[in-house]
Design an enzyme around this catalytic site. Structure first.
Site, PDB file in Angstrom:
ATOM      1  N   THR A  39       0.844  -1.204   0.000  1.00  0.00           N
ATOM      2  CA  THR A  39       0.000   0.000   0.000  1.00  0.00           C
ATOM      3  C   THR A  39       0.870   1.241   0.000  1.00  0.00           C
ATOM      4  O   THR A  39       1.745   1.392   0.847  1.00  0.00           O
ATOM      5  CB  THR A  39      -0.926   0.037   1.235  1.00  0.00           C
ATOM      6  N   ASN A  41       1.433   4.797   0.944  1.00  0.00           N
ATOM      7  CA  ASN A  41       0.868   5.706   1.940  1.00  0.00           C
ATOM      8  C   ASN A  41       1.114   7.149   1.530  1.00  0.00           C
ATOM      9  O   ASN A  41       2.188   7.479   1.046  1.00  0.00           O
ATOM     10  CB  ASN A  41       1.533   5.464   3.310  1.00  0.00           C
ATOM     11  N   GLU A 104      -3.869   4.499   3.012  1.00  0.00           N
ATOM     12  CA  GLU A 104      -3.050   3.475   2.344  1.00  0.00           C
ATOM     13  C   GLU A 104      -3.721   3.057   1.059  1.00  0.00           C
ATOM     14  O   GLU A 104      -4.844   2.568   1.082  1.00  0.00           O
ATOM     15  CB  GLU A 104      -2.976   2.219   3.201  1.00  0.00           C
TER      16      GLU A 104
HETATM   17  P1  ADP Z   1       4.980   0.825   3.769  1.00  0.00           P
HETATM   18  O1  ADP Z   1       4.624   0.365   5.145  1.00  0.00           O
HETATM   19  O2  ADP Z   1       6.258   1.611   3.727  1.00  0.00           O
HETATM   20  O3  ADP Z   1       3.848   1.561   3.102  1.00  0.00           O
HETATM   21  P2  ADP Z   1       4.321  -1.471   2.070  1.00  0.00           P
HETATM   22  O4  ADP Z   1       4.722  -2.883   2.366  1.00  0.00           O
HETATM   23  O5  ADP Z   1       2.880  -1.083   2.239  1.00  0.00           O
HETATM   24  O6  ADP Z   1       5.267  -0.530   2.923  1.00  0.00           O
HETATM   25  O7  ADP Z   1       4.789  -1.188   0.586  1.00  0.00           O
HETATM   26  C1  ADP Z   1       4.422   0.021  -0.019  1.00  0.00           C
HETATM   27  C2  ADP Z   1       5.291   0.401  -1.195  1.00  0.00           C
HETATM   28  O8  ADP Z   1       5.284  -0.621  -2.191  1.00  0.00           O
HETATM   29  C3  ADP Z   1       4.710   1.620  -1.882  1.00  0.00           C
HETATM   30  O9  ADP Z   1       5.146   2.825  -1.264  1.00  0.00           O
HETATM   31  C4  ADP Z   1       5.244   1.461  -3.305  1.00  0.00           C
HETATM   32  O10 ADP Z   1       6.514   2.091  -3.418  1.00  0.00           O
HETATM   33  C5  ADP Z   1       5.404  -0.036  -3.482  1.00  0.00           C
HETATM   34  N1  ADP Z   1       4.378  -0.684  -4.330  1.00  0.00           N
HETATM   35  C6  ADP Z   1       4.661  -1.632  -5.260  1.00  0.00           C
HETATM   36  N2  ADP Z   1       3.545  -2.055  -5.882  1.00  0.00           N
HETATM   37  C7  ADP Z   1       2.502  -1.366  -5.351  1.00  0.00           C
HETATM   38  C8  ADP Z   1       1.082  -1.370  -5.601  1.00  0.00           C
HETATM   39  N3  ADP Z   1       0.522  -2.166  -6.512  1.00  0.00           N
HETATM   40  N4  ADP Z   1       0.315  -0.524  -4.861  1.00  0.00           N
HETATM   41  C9  ADP Z   1       0.878   0.272  -3.929  1.00  0.00           C
HETATM   42  N5  ADP Z   1       2.206   0.316  -3.653  1.00  0.00           N
HETATM   43  C10 ADP Z   1       3.035  -0.483  -4.357  1.00  0.00           C
HETATM   44  N1  RBF Z   2      -6.922  -3.166   8.082  1.00  0.00           N
HETATM   45  C1  RBF Z   2      -7.791  -3.539   9.062  1.00  0.00           C
HETATM   46  O1  RBF Z   2      -7.409  -3.636  10.221  1.00  0.00           O
HETATM   47  N2  RBF Z   2      -9.116  -3.795   8.782  1.00  0.00           N
HETATM   48  C2  RBF Z   2      -9.608  -3.717   7.523  1.00  0.00           C
HETATM   49  O2  RBF Z   2     -10.795  -3.945   7.323  1.00  0.00           O
HETATM   50  C3  RBF Z   2      -8.705  -3.344   6.457  1.00  0.00           C
HETATM   51  N3  RBF Z   2      -9.132  -3.268   5.180  1.00  0.00           N
HETATM   52  C4  RBF Z   2      -8.257  -2.899   4.189  1.00  0.00           C
HETATM   53  C5  RBF Z   2      -8.701  -2.813   2.863  1.00  0.00           C
HETATM   54  C6  RBF Z   2      -7.845  -2.433   1.838  1.00  0.00           C
HETATM   55  C7  RBF Z   2      -8.359  -2.359   0.448  1.00  0.00           C
HETATM   56  C8  RBF Z   2      -6.479  -2.125   2.145  1.00  0.00           C
HETATM   57  C9  RBF Z   2      -5.544  -1.720   1.059  1.00  0.00           C
HETATM   58  C10 RBF Z   2      -6.032  -2.217   3.455  1.00  0.00           C
HETATM   59  C11 RBF Z   2      -6.904  -2.584   4.489  1.00  0.00           C
HETATM   60  N4  RBF Z   2      -6.485  -2.682   5.803  1.00  0.00           N
HETATM   61  C12 RBF Z   2      -7.355  -3.048   6.795  1.00  0.00           C
HETATM   62  C13 RBF Z   2      -5.115  -2.261   6.152  1.00  0.00           C
HETATM   63  C14 RBF Z   2      -4.199  -3.441   6.324  1.00  0.00           C
HETATM   64  O3  RBF Z   2      -4.253  -3.861   7.654  1.00  0.00           O
HETATM   65  C15 RBF Z   2      -2.775  -2.984   6.021  1.00  0.00           C
HETATM   66  O4  RBF Z   2      -2.627  -2.565   4.707  1.00  0.00           O
HETATM   67  C16 RBF Z   2      -1.880  -4.115   6.365  1.00  0.00           C
HETATM   68  O5  RBF Z   2      -0.622  -3.600   6.580  1.00  0.00           O
HETATM   69  C17 RBF Z   2      -1.915  -5.201   5.300  1.00  0.00           C
HETATM   70  O6  RBF Z   2      -1.286  -6.343   5.773  1.00  0.00           O
HETATM   71 MG    MG Z   3       1.833   0.912   3.064  1.00  0.00          MG
END
Ligand code: ADP
Ligand code: RBF
Ligand code: MG
Length: 201
Positions: A39, A41, A104
């Site tokens: 995700t 952020n 996110e």
């Molecule tokens: P963080 O906790 O730092 O957000 P994540 O495990 O959520 O770490 O990874 C997020 C990062 O992954 C994004 O900031 C982006 O650079 C990269 N990324 C790669 N593919 C995707 C995608 N399909 N959607 C969102 N982020 C992506």
């Molecule tokens: N986190 C929660 O605790 N409850 C949720 O219902 C939830 N829904 C999510 C739905 C989407 C589409 C996304 C992108 C994230 C959601 N998350 C939710 C956040 C999730 O806990 C976070 O991205 C974790 O770090 C994924 O493992």
């Molecule tokens: Mg993230």
């Protein structure tokens, strides 16, 4: 069983579309990526313009502009603007009991490299569901997978597609605000967001 679509057939209704933007910053580093759901952020500041927005899962379109200034990031991403469908969570992730609100965005596209520091614009078009707590990580992931399918399906309807007359794409392609944004600026925002610690935003 969850519904296959979100939002009315004819297209988004008030308060949508809701527009947010910001640089892609580091999140909690919980390894969403290893779970197959990275995700991007962005800072939650923009939400202050929408005080009545409930926490939950939303969908819409996101556009990205990868940075072109020095130092060049070590990615193989092309400069230029790309637009993708996305799902996103705005809230406190009850499963993880976060103390600060986060935005996110999971972009519905396979990227070959990270894009931290890129500029992102978010056009939120509809609400999918509230945030839930889960008995297991697996059930959380399963629900997010369903969110992705609901978003993809919902956006394919005529009233939800990117078409010139809606003006959505024009807005998504306008990155004038991000001109001159440097890595230093992005780091500053990142520090600010992460330093908020347990202060409720
Ligand atoms: P963080 O906790 O730092 O957000 P994540 O495990 O959520 O770490 O990874 C997020 C990062 O992954 C994004 O900031 C982006 O650079 C990269 N990324 C790669 N593919 C995707 C995608 N399909 N959607 C969102 N982020 C992506
Ligand atoms: N986190 C929660 O605790 N409850 C949720 O219902 C939830 N829904 C999510 C739905 C989407 C589409 C996304 C992108 C994230 C959601 N998350 C939710 C956040 C999730 O806990 C976070 O991205 C974790 O770090 C994924 O493992
Ligand atoms: Mg993230």
């Amino acid at each position: 069983m969850r519904p296959d679509y979100a939002g009315p057939e004819r297209g988004p209704e008030a308060p949508f579309p809701i527009k947010l933007r910001g640089p892609v910053i580091k999140g909690f580093g919980r390894g969403s990526k290893e779970l197959g759901i990275p995700t991007a952020n962005i800072p939650p500041e923009g939400l202050s313009a929408h005080p009545d927005l409930t926490t939950g899962i939303y969908f819409g379109y996101a556009s990205l502009q990868h940075p072109q200034q020095d130092p060049k990031p070590e990615t193989d991403t092309e400069p230029g603007i790309e637009i993708y469908p996305c799902v996103l969570s705005i809230g406190y992730n009850p499963f993880y009991a976060n103390k600060t609100r986060s935005i996110e965005i999971h972009i519905l596209h396979d990227f070959s490299a990270d894009f931290y520091g890129s500029s992102l614009k978010l056009l939120m078009l509809g609400f999918i569901r509230p945030e839930y707590d889960y008995v297991s990580k697996e059930s959380l992931i399963e629900d997010i997978r369903t969110d992705c399918r609901v978003a993809e399906r919902s956006l394919r309807r005529v009233g939800w597609r990117l078409e010139d007359e809606k003006g959505w794409e024009e807005w998504l392609r306008d990155f004038g605000w991000a001109e001159g944004l440097t890595w230093k600026d992005v780091e500053k925002v990142e520090d600010k967001v992460l330093a908020k610690g347990d202060q409720k935003l």
